[in-house]
Design an enzyme around this catalytic site. Sequence first.
Site, PDB file in Angstrom:
ATOM      1  CD  GLU A  66      -7.789   8.844 -10.698  1.00  0.00           C
ATOM      2  OE1 GLU A  66      -8.381   8.018 -11.427  1.00  0.00           O
ATOM      3  OE2 GLU A  66      -7.982   8.957  -9.489  1.00  0.00           O
TER       4      GLU A  66
ATOM      5  CG  ASP B 117      -6.240   2.318  -7.599  1.00  0.00           C
ATOM      6  OD1 ASP B 117      -5.578   1.478  -6.944  1.00  0.00           O
ATOM      7  OD2 ASP B 117      -6.556   3.436  -7.149  1.00  0.00           O
TER       8      ASP B 117
ATOM      9  CD  GLU C 260      -3.121  -0.065  -0.009  1.00  0.00           C
ATOM     10  OE1 GLU C 260      -3.019   0.265  -1.214  1.00  0.00           O
ATOM     11  OE2 GLU C 260      -3.884  -0.932   0.400  1.00  0.00           O
ATOM     12  CG  HIS C 261      -0.108   4.987   0.395  1.00  0.00           C
ATOM     13  ND1 HIS C 261      -0.474   6.078  -0.350  1.00  0.00           N
ATOM     14  CD2 HIS C 261      -1.156   4.716   1.211  1.00  0.00           C
ATOM     15  CE1 HIS C 261      -1.681   6.471   0.012  1.00  0.00           C
ATOM     16  NE2 HIS C 261      -2.132   5.659   0.945  1.00  0.00           N
TER      17      HIS C 261
ATOM     18  CE1 TYR D 293      -2.553   7.820  -3.393  1.00  0.00           C
ATOM     19  CE2 TYR D 293      -1.713   9.434  -4.957  1.00  0.00           C
ATOM     20  CZ  TYR D 293      -1.866   8.121  -4.560  1.00  0.00           C
ATOM     21  OH  TYR D 293      -1.333   7.114  -5.329  1.00  0.00           O
TER      22      TYR D 293
END
Length: 390
Positions: free
Chosen positions: A166, A178, A34-35, A227
């Site tokens: 995005e 994603d 994650e991240h 973020y």
Amino acid sequence: MNPHDIAVQAFRTRFSQEPRYVARAPGRVNLLGEHVDYNDGFVMPVAIDRATYIAFSPALNDLTVLVAADFSEEARFTSGTLAGKTQPDGSPLPEWAHYPAGVAWALGEAALSAPAMQAAFSSDIPRGSGLSSSASIEMAFGVAWSTLGGWSLPPMQLALLGQKAENRYVGVNCGIMDQFASACGEADRLLLLDCRSLEYRSLPLPENTVIVVADTTVRRKLTSGEYNNRRAACEEAVRLLARSLPGIKALRDVSVESFNLWSLTLPPAVEKRARHVVEEIERTRQAIPDLEQGRTQAFGRLMNACHISLRDYYEVSIPELDTMVQIAQSLPGCIGARLTGGGFGGCTVNLVASGQSEAFANSLGPEYERKTGLHPEIYICQASRGAGVL
Ligand code: GLA
């Protein structure tokens, strides 16, 4: 009604005809890593059985008309109004339309044709829940335009165009995870992506386990700001560490040992963010043989450690996510539990022993409700295939 039927029905109502095609693209849940995607690390997402569906047909002229069936709104654009994020009447495009419009824009930048369409779409991925509803919209429209435009791309290339939409059109500096998971998902398997080389493969899901997703129902605003801040802290860490470790390009290049040697040279806030990333990349490296050799419990422990690190070092958790994780970890059959996705609200992912998943889900919801007063949504997830036309 399911989102497929909602999209088709909305199309019939709005355009008084049958749609020619239906495209589908799933959301995702991330098991580990994650991240780290924007730090050139490794991620382990699973495309889930919740998805965005678009019923669509080519338009007769240059005007794209989109119906967002879930909130009964409509937006329009032409190739000429795209760049300005406006509609032909001069009004701004509604925010939800930035995702499809961004994809059309990114396709144009890549000289791929995105012919005007009439479309209605619907999704059963809760918005803002950390399950990548945005990426699924992008990938579903990517597939729809490839159908109408008569071109095809490897799914990873389509994912990169979704990410560009995005980053550059919507304005969120997200990594590739994603869109990749939504484009490249496989039924009953988890994905392993090297975010530096973009090489990927699938692995079997841990044997005799079930993935349970638990939605805290908390939604935070302004998460894109948080973020982007986290991302900037990682870049700052690389810049500062490069004084002692010349040649590093990303936190991927820093081992836990060398990080520990040089961590005191970083400002404390930057040190915490970078520590999460460096250690999380190490966890994903350990997880690969754990998964390949069936060490499910060891994999679960890495998930638990990931949550602590996201909570204490990366600071993207919130009390409701911590509560959900803590309850889950106290229940029989729980192998690992942690927040999933960007954080600041949304969902946790739980790896649960198959025989105990029903009892697990039946206890987790009420106990969370008792502690927080919030009514959560708990679902057992199937790993599903990636975006495509049905
Ligand atoms: C969001 C982003 C992804 C990834 C995750 C955190 O979902 O879109 O690129 O960075 O957060 O792992």
